[in-house]
Design a protein around this motif. Structure first.
Motif, PDB file in Angstrom:
ATOM      1  N   ALA A 171       0.991  -7.099  -5.117  1.00  0.00           N
ATOM      2  CA  ALA A 171      -0.456  -7.152  -5.312  1.00  0.00           C
ATOM      3  C   ALA A 171      -1.050  -5.750  -5.175  1.00  0.00           C
ATOM      4  CB  ALA A 171      -1.091  -8.090  -4.287  1.00  0.00           C
ATOM      5  N   LEU A 172      -2.150  -5.524  -5.875  1.00  0.00           N
ATOM      6  CA  LEU A 172      -2.840  -4.242  -5.787  1.00  0.00           C
ATOM      7  C   LEU A 172      -3.510  -4.131  -4.420  1.00  0.00           C
ATOM      8  CD1 LEU A 172      -4.524  -4.240  -9.319  1.00  0.00           C
ATOM      9  CD2 LEU A 172      -2.343  -3.232  -8.645  1.00  0.00           C
ATOM     10  N   ALA A 173      -3.262  -3.029  -3.726  1.00  0.00           N
ATOM     11  CA  ALA A 173      -3.814  -2.845  -2.385  1.00  0.00           C
ATOM     12  C   ALA A 173      -3.915  -1.364  -2.066  1.00  0.00           C
ATOM     13  CB  ALA A 173      -2.936  -3.542  -1.341  1.00  0.00           C
ATOM     14  N   ALA A 174      -4.951  -1.008  -1.305  1.00  0.00           N
ATOM     15  CA  ALA A 174      -5.137   0.360  -0.812  1.00  0.00           C
ATOM     16  C   ALA A 174      -6.274   0.353   0.198  1.00  0.00           C
ATOM     17  CB  ALA A 174      -5.471   1.320  -1.959  1.00  0.00           C
ATOM     18  N   ALA A 175      -6.207   1.261   1.151  1.00  0.00           N
ATOM     19  CA  ALA A 175      -7.297   1.512   2.095  1.00  0.00           C
ATOM     20  C   ALA A 175      -7.860   0.249   2.736  1.00  0.00           C
ATOM     21  CB  ALA A 175      -8.406   2.308   1.399  1.00  0.00           C
ATOM     22  N   GLY A 176      -6.971  -0.675   3.089  1.00  0.00           N
ATOM     23  CA  GLY A 176      -7.407  -1.884   3.774  1.00  0.00           C
ATOM     24  C   GLY A 176      -7.951  -2.982   2.880  1.00  0.00           C
ATOM     25  N   ILE A 177      -7.843  -2.810   1.568  1.00  0.00           N
ATOM     26  CA  ILE A 177      -8.313  -3.797   0.591  1.00  0.00           C
ATOM     27  C   ILE A 177      -7.116  -4.309  -0.193  1.00  0.00           C
ATOM     28  CG2 ILE A 177      -9.703  -4.113  -1.522  1.00  0.00           C
ATOM     29  CD1 ILE A 177     -11.380  -3.788   1.041  1.00  0.00           C
ATOM     30  N   VAL A 178      -7.084  -5.607  -0.452  1.00  0.00           N
ATOM     31  CA  VAL A 178      -6.056  -6.206  -1.298  1.00  0.00           C
ATOM     32  C   VAL A 178      -6.749  -7.061  -2.351  1.00  0.00           C
ATOM     33  CG1 VAL A 178      -5.697  -8.234   0.198  1.00  0.00           C
ATOM     34  CG2 VAL A 178      -3.852  -7.460  -1.313  1.00  0.00           C
ATOM     35  N   LEU A 179      -6.194  -7.075  -3.541  1.00  0.00           N
ATOM     36  CA  LEU A 179      -6.725  -7.896  -4.625  1.00  0.00           C
ATOM     37  C   LEU A 179      -5.784  -9.074  -4.834  1.00  0.00           C
ATOM     38  CD1 LEU A 179      -7.805  -5.144  -7.187  1.00  0.00           C
ATOM     39  CD2 LEU A 179      -9.075  -6.099  -5.249  1.00  0.00           C
ATOM     40  N   ARG A 180      -6.350 -10.272  -4.811  1.00  0.00           N
ATOM     41  CA  ARG A 180      -5.543 -11.484  -4.963  1.00  0.00           C
ATOM     42  C   ARG A 180      -6.188 -12.384  -6.007  1.00  0.00           C
ATOM     43  NH1 ARG A 180      -8.094 -15.805  -2.921  1.00  0.00           N
ATOM     44  NH2 ARG A 180      -9.567 -15.555  -1.208  1.00  0.00           N
ATOM     45  N   GLN A 181      -5.469 -13.423  -6.418  1.00  0.00           N
ATOM     46  CA  GLN A 181      -6.017 -14.378  -7.368  1.00  0.00           C
ATOM     47  C   GLN A 181      -6.960 -15.350  -6.659  1.00  0.00           C
ATOM     48  OE1 GLN A 181      -2.134 -15.456  -9.312  1.00  0.00           O
ATOM     49  NE2 GLN A 181      -3.396 -15.219 -11.139  1.00  0.00           N
ATOM     50  N   ALA A 182      -7.916 -15.868  -7.418  1.00  0.00           N
ATOM     51  CA  ALA A 182      -8.842 -16.868  -6.893  1.00  0.00           C
ATOM     52  C   ALA A 182      -8.104 -18.189  -6.701  1.00  0.00           C
ATOM     53  CB  ALA A 182     -10.013 -17.051  -7.856  1.00  0.00           C
TER      54      ALA A 182
END
Length: 189
Positions: A9-20
């Motif tokens: 999954a796309l992630a950086a600086a304490g943020i992650v992008l996930r599917q709804a």
């Protein structure tokens, strides 16, 4: 265009992008019930219901499957707290062009999450999808969204008059663009 969820999954600086997911309906309903959000994002109806949220989640899954769009939930990496959404919309006319859009819950704004999410999606689009130009539009009065665009490395191109159809008639939009070679051209996975 084939859109498959990035692994990892796309992630950086304490943020992650996930599917709804179906369980996102309550927080999406609460977030999209913010009148300010629907003012700036005309595709968000007001008032907003849980049925609207379920439709949004179902459409996101369909869009992934059909290659029409890639919608991600923006979440805190450590706590899993859902902060908002960011989406990539490939152009149906040009496989090297796409648009990015985003929104955040009121209580999540001002912490840099949207900037990180936009940069992650841009890096993925340029590095894995072959996108050569990303567009981003904001309401002319949405200065917070325009600051996100600038911090994510986008260049303001100008005002597009009567550009967007809304339930209240056509409205102007401020257009931004980002190219792979631009400074800040995304966080590359």
């Amino acid at each position: 265009m084939l859109l498959t969820f990035p692994d990892p999954a796309l992630a950086a600086a304490g943020i992650v992008l996930r599917q709804a997911e179906a369980g996102d309906a309550p927080w999406i309903t609460a977030a999209c019930s913010d009148r300010e959000l629907s003012r700036y994002v005309p595709s968000i109806p007001y008032p907003y219901s849980e049925s609207d949220a379920r439709t949004f989640i179902d459409r996101a899954a369909e869009d992934w499957a059909q290659g029409r769009a890639a919608l991600f939930v923006i979440a805190q990496a450590t706590s899993g707290e859902s902060l908002g959404a960011v989406a990539l919309h490939p152009s149906p006319r040009d496989s090297e062009v796409a648009e990015v859009g985003y929104w955040l819950r009121r209580e999540a704004r001002g912490r840099g999450a949207a900037t990180i999410a936009v940069r992650l999606v841009a890096g993925w689009a340029f590095g894995h999808l072959g996108i050569k130009r990303l567009g981003l539009q904001t309401h002319p009065e949405n200065s917070a969204s325009q600051r996100v665009a600038h911090r994510a490395g986008f260049t303001r191109e100008g005002l597009l008059r009567a550009w967007m159809a809304t339930p209240n008639g056509r409205r102007d939009s401020v257009m931004f663009s980002l190219l792979p070679e631009d400074d800040g051209g995304g966080i590359r996975p």
